[in-house]
Design a protein around this motif. Structure first.
Motif, PDB file in Angstrom:
ATOM      1  N   UNK A  97      -4.335   7.823   6.067  1.00 32.45           N
ATOM      2  CA  UNK A  97      -4.529   6.966   7.242  1.00 32.45           C
ATOM      3  C   UNK A  97      -5.022   5.588   6.817  1.00 32.45           C
ATOM      4  N   UNK A  98      -5.955   5.556   5.873  1.00 33.32           N
ATOM      5  CA  UNK A  98      -6.485   4.272   5.409  1.00 33.32           C
ATOM      6  C   UNK A  98      -5.407   3.453   4.703  1.00 33.32           C
ATOM      7  N   UNK A  99      -4.540   4.109   3.933  1.00 33.37           N
ATOM      8  CA  UNK A  99      -3.431   3.407   3.280  1.00 33.37           C
ATOM      9  C   UNK A  99      -2.471   2.828   4.305  1.00 33.37           C
ATOM     10  N   UNK A 159      -1.793  -1.177   4.794  1.00 32.70           N
ATOM     11  CA  UNK A 159      -0.447  -1.734   4.642  1.00 32.70           C
ATOM     12  C   UNK A 159      -0.001  -2.443   5.917  1.00 32.70           C
ATOM     13  N   UNK A 160      -0.341  -1.888   7.071  1.00 32.15           N
ATOM     14  CA  UNK A 160       0.022  -2.542   8.331  1.00 32.15           C
ATOM     15  C   UNK A 160      -0.641  -3.902   8.461  1.00 32.15           C
ATOM     16  N   UNK A 161      -1.931  -3.951   8.176  1.00 34.67           N
ATOM     17  CA  UNK A 161      -2.637  -5.218   8.326  1.00 34.67           C
ATOM     18  C   UNK A 161      -2.141  -6.250   7.305  1.00 34.67           C
ATOM     19  N   UNK A 162      -1.871  -5.817   6.067  1.00 35.34           N
ATOM     20  CA  UNK A 162      -1.396  -6.745   5.049  1.00 35.34           C
ATOM     21  C   UNK A 162      -0.016  -7.282   5.398  1.00 35.34           C
ATOM     22  N   UNK A 193      -3.124  -5.149  -2.704  1.00 38.82           N
ATOM     23  CA  UNK A 193      -3.981  -5.097  -1.527  1.00 38.82           C
ATOM     24  C   UNK A 193      -4.398  -3.688  -1.154  1.00 38.82           C
ATOM     25  N   UNK A 194      -3.503  -2.730  -1.356  1.00 42.38           N
ATOM     26  CA  UNK A 194      -3.784  -1.335  -0.997  1.00 42.38           C
ATOM     27  C   UNK A 194      -4.615  -0.652  -2.075  1.00 42.38           C
ATOM     28  N   UNK A 195      -4.582  -1.191  -3.275  1.00 41.84           N
ATOM     29  CA  UNK A 195      -5.312  -0.595  -4.390  1.00 41.84           C
ATOM     30  C   UNK A 195      -6.812  -0.519  -4.115  1.00 41.84           C
ATOM     31  N   UNK A 196      -7.317  -1.379  -3.228  1.00 42.76           N
ATOM     32  CA  UNK A 196      -8.735  -1.348  -2.881  1.00 42.76           C
ATOM     33  C   UNK A 196      -9.090  -0.086  -2.107  1.00 42.76           C
TER      34      UNK A 196
END
Length: 108
Positions: free
Chosen positions: A50-52, A56-59, A88-91
C-alpha cells in the motif's frame, strides 16, 4: 505497453510483484492512465504494498503536473521517469526493480 511474456520474465527473479493503475493529468490537461509495477525480492506485508502504491501515485502525479503529455511519454519511454520513480519509492522499501507497464491515453 509491455507484453505479458516480458512481464513474466521480469517477475521471475522477484518474490513479489506490486502493480497499480491510476489516472494522471499532465500540464496541458491530457488524462493518462499510468500502470506502474514494482518487483520485491523479499516477502513483505500488505502495508508495504500500500505504501509503495501511494508513493508511486504521488510521485507520478506530481511528475505529470510538471510536464506536458509529449514530454511525459518521452521520459517514460527513455526510462528517465522510471529511474526517478525507483529512487523515490526506494525510501519506502528497497525494490528490486521498477517499470511502467503501460501509459494509455484516456478519452476526455
Amino acid at each position: 505497453e509491455m507484453l505479458p511474456p516480458h512481464v513474466k520474465r521480469l517477475a521471475k527473479r522477484a518474490r513479489q510483484r506490486v502493480e497499480d493503475s491510476f489516472l494522471v493529468t499532465t500540464k496541458d490537461g491530457v488524462h493518462l492512465r499510468v500502470k506502474p509495477m514494482f518487483f520485491i525480492r523479499d516477502k513483505v506485508q500488505h502495508g508495504v504494498h500500500v505504501a509503495l502504491r501511494h508513493a508511486s501515485r504521488s510521485f507520478l502525479d506530481a511528475f505529470a503536473k510538471e510536464t506536458g503529455c509529449s514530454e511525459f511519454l518521452l521520459k517514460t519511454l527513455v526510462g528517465d521517469a522510471v529511474k526517478d520513480l525507483r529512487n523515490g519509492v526506494r525510501k519506502v522499501y528497497p525494490v528490486a526493480g521498477a517499470e511502467i507497464r503501460a501509459v494509455v491515453l484516456e478519452k476526455s
